[in-house]
Write a protein that holds these residues in place. Structure first.
Motif, PDB file in Angstrom:
ATOM      1  N   ARG A  82       0.818  -1.207   0.000  1.00  0.00           N
ATOM      2  CA  ARG A  82       0.000   0.000   0.000  1.00  0.00           C
ATOM      3  C   ARG A  82       0.852   1.257   0.000  1.00  0.00           C
ATOM      4  NH1 ARG A  82      -4.781  -0.547   4.376  1.00  0.00           N
ATOM      5  NH2 ARG A  82      -3.118  -1.410   5.662  1.00  0.00           N
ATOM      6  N   SER A  83       1.934   1.241   0.773  1.00  0.00           N
ATOM      7  CA  SER A  83       2.817   2.411   0.821  1.00  0.00           C
ATOM      8  C   SER A  83       3.481   2.659  -0.525  1.00  0.00           C
ATOM      9  CB  SER A  83       3.888   2.215   1.902  1.00  0.00           C
ATOM     10  OG  SER A  83       3.299   2.057   3.175  1.00  0.00           O
ATOM     11  N   ILE A  86       0.666   3.873  -3.142  1.00  0.00           N
ATOM     12  CA  ILE A  86       0.226   5.252  -2.906  1.00  0.00           C
ATOM     13  C   ILE A  86       1.368   6.223  -3.186  1.00  0.00           C
ATOM     14  CG2 ILE A  86      -0.529   6.874  -1.129  1.00  0.00           C
ATOM     15  CD1 ILE A  86      -2.154   4.583   0.103  1.00  0.00           C
ATOM     16  N   THR A 187      -5.296   6.142  -4.573  1.00  0.00           N
ATOM     17  CA  THR A 187      -5.199   6.213  -3.109  1.00  0.00           C
ATOM     18  C   THR A 187      -6.430   5.598  -2.446  1.00  0.00           C
ATOM     19  OG1 THR A 187      -3.835   8.210  -3.227  1.00  0.00           O
ATOM     20  CG2 THR A 187      -4.941   7.761  -1.139  1.00  0.00           C
ATOM     21  N   GLY A 191      -6.029   2.168  -0.434  1.00  0.00           N
ATOM     22  CA  GLY A 191      -6.267   2.323   0.995  1.00  0.00           C
ATOM     23  C   GLY A 191      -7.424   1.484   1.508  1.00  0.00           C
ATOM     24  N   ARG A 195      -4.523  -5.380   0.769  1.00  0.00           N
ATOM     25  CA  ARG A 195      -3.780  -5.923   1.906  1.00  0.00           C
ATOM     26  C   ARG A 195      -2.637  -6.735   1.331  1.00  0.00           C
ATOM     27  NH1 ARG A 195      -6.677  -2.706   3.372  1.00  0.00           N
ATOM     28  NH2 ARG A 195      -8.096  -2.650   5.165  1.00  0.00           N
TER      29      ARG A 195
END
Length: 450
Positions: A82-83, A86, A187, A191, A195
């Motif tokens: 996710r980091s 994004i 995003t 978000g 997962r």
């Protein structure tokens, strides 16, 4: 099974990961690879660039993809996806904003080579396929086939949106707006839905319940270093085999409209040929992906290469418009299968633990084939006034690609790619037997089956 494992009645959470990856890939690829051509004319007019110089931005984009992919792949294996995704969307928006504000083609080129290409790799296909490889095993082909459609869908959805934005805001305003759209949508999708691994929700791939005891759990998959990859024959065989066939496909797509115009079909009917080929490839990606869960992927690759060869023979015969359109619709079904086969072959041979790093490094090997083939087919036409020599060369490369893929040593049926030394398979070096043809490390001289 945890409460978050399934979303809705009977729907495995992994399919929501695929959905998020689909949207992110659609926007990232659609906003760059497919929308680039819309900006060539306004850039040429504003800065007095030749078409060749304006098209150089696309080469910058491809070079950027190749340079950044190995780095992003390693980050995906070490940091939360996710980091990374994004962060990629942020870089994508920054890059588009820089281009919109730039008053120099050089600054624009550096923005494409830097934040735009890095952001596209980080939030697009590489990240999405890495996540899919982690969440699926038995149904990996089907999931990656669905995800592969996103690249084609991006060509249908994003260019018309970009054209609308350009009509309303001008080309600079359209770039800024498109960057913002990608940032917001990616995003939100990442978000809310993404997962990293099924184990985060107490699951195994495909939605199986986590093992009750360590003895029941499958062995951990191998982690691959760059050195180990470069010494592995399967790495080079898959990269060369799929890279060669993909390069021919991309060169054909890039040249189909000029080919049709030269044949007297007119620009609109020539564009319809590309639409038929692209649309049929969408169904081909899904079909090949589903078959990849049941059939030896080397046989599927052979079928795809045979269709590629058949299409080249059709082009060499200089057919009329209707026969060529039928060929685009029928043969395009199989041509679309190269990409999902690349993904699933790589996941089968190297597992999901280091999938990001493996695919990132492999992209660095594959991308030069695409750049060279696009340049080659253009040079052939400039020198001869025809594409025939390029088509003939691509027929030869289809045979070469097939031969390379048949040298790939697949893991045993049901063995996956998880066993470690002491019971290792194709991902972990020296499997004890192969259900395909008898293959050895000598497939590529000097390389081990580590």
């Amino acid at each position: 099974m945890s409460a978050g494992a399934r979303v809705g009645p009977g729907l495995y959470r992994g399919w929501w990961i695929v959905a998020a990856g689909f949207v992110c890939t659609l926007l990232a690829i659609g906003g760059t690879t497919y929308s680039f051509g819309l900006f060539v004319t306004p850039l040429s007019e504003e800065f007095g660039l030749s078409r060749a110089d304006a098209n150089g931005g696309f080469i910058f984009l491809l070079v950027g993809f190749a340079v950044w992919a190995p780095i992003v792949g390693r980050l995906l294996d070490r940091l939360p996806a996710r980091s990374v995704m994004i962060g990629g969307a942020v870089l994508f928006a920054i890059g588009f904003t820089l281009i919109a504000l730039a008053q120099s083609p050089l600054i624009m080129g550096l923005a494409v080579l830097g934040p735009v290409s890095l952001g596209t790799v980080a939030c697009g296909a590489l990240a999405s396929n890495t996540l899919t490889a982690r969440w699926f095993r038995a149904h990996r082909g089907r999931a990656m086939g669905v995800l592969a459609i996103a690249t084609s869908a991006g060509g249908f959805v994003v260019p018309p949106l970009t054209a609308l934005l350009m009509a309303q805001l001008g080309w600079r305003g359209a770039l800024g707006a498109l960057g913002l759209i990608v940032l917001v949508v990616v995003t939100l999708c990442v978000g809310l839905l993404v997962r990293d691994r099924p184990s985060d929700l107490g699951l195994e791939p495909d939605g199986a319940a986590a093992a009750a005891s360590p003895a029941q759990a499958p062995p951990p998959e191998r982690s691959w270093s760059t050195g180990a990859l470069l010494r592995n024959a399967n790495f080079w065989l898959i990269a060369w085999g799929t890279g060669i066939l993909l390069a021919a496909d991309q060169a054909l797509l890039a040249s189909m409209i000029p080919y049709g115009v030269d044949a007297g079909f007119g620009a609109q009917r020539a564009a319809l040929l590309v639409s038929c080929l692209t649309f049929s490839a969408i169904f081909g990606k899904l079909a090949i992906g589903m078959l990849a869960d049941r059939i030896d992927k080397r046989w599927l690759f052979t079928a795809v290469a045979a269709c590629n060869l058949a299409f080249l023979l059709v082009l060499l015969s200089a057919p009329g418009f209707v026969p060529l359109m039928v060929a685009c619709c029928v043969i395009g079904l199989a041509i679309g299968g190269t990409y999902p086969l690349w993904m699933t072959l790589t996941a089968d041979c190297f597992g999901s633990t280091s999938f990001g790093a493996v695919m990132g490094t492999m992209n660095f090997v594959v991308m030069p084939f695409s750049i060279a083939s696009i340049r080659f087919i253009g040079e052939v036409f400039d020198r001869t006034g025809r594409y025939d020599l390029a088509f003939q060369v691509f027929i030869g490369t289809a045979f070469l690609a097939t031969a390379l893929i048949w040298r790939v040593r697949l893991p045993r049926q049901g063995a996956g790619s998880s066993r470690q030394p002491g019971g290792r398979d194709a991902s972990g070096a020296a499997p004890d037997r192969d259900e395909g043809p008898a293959l050895h490390a000598e497939a590529v001289p000097g390389l081990s089956k580590e």
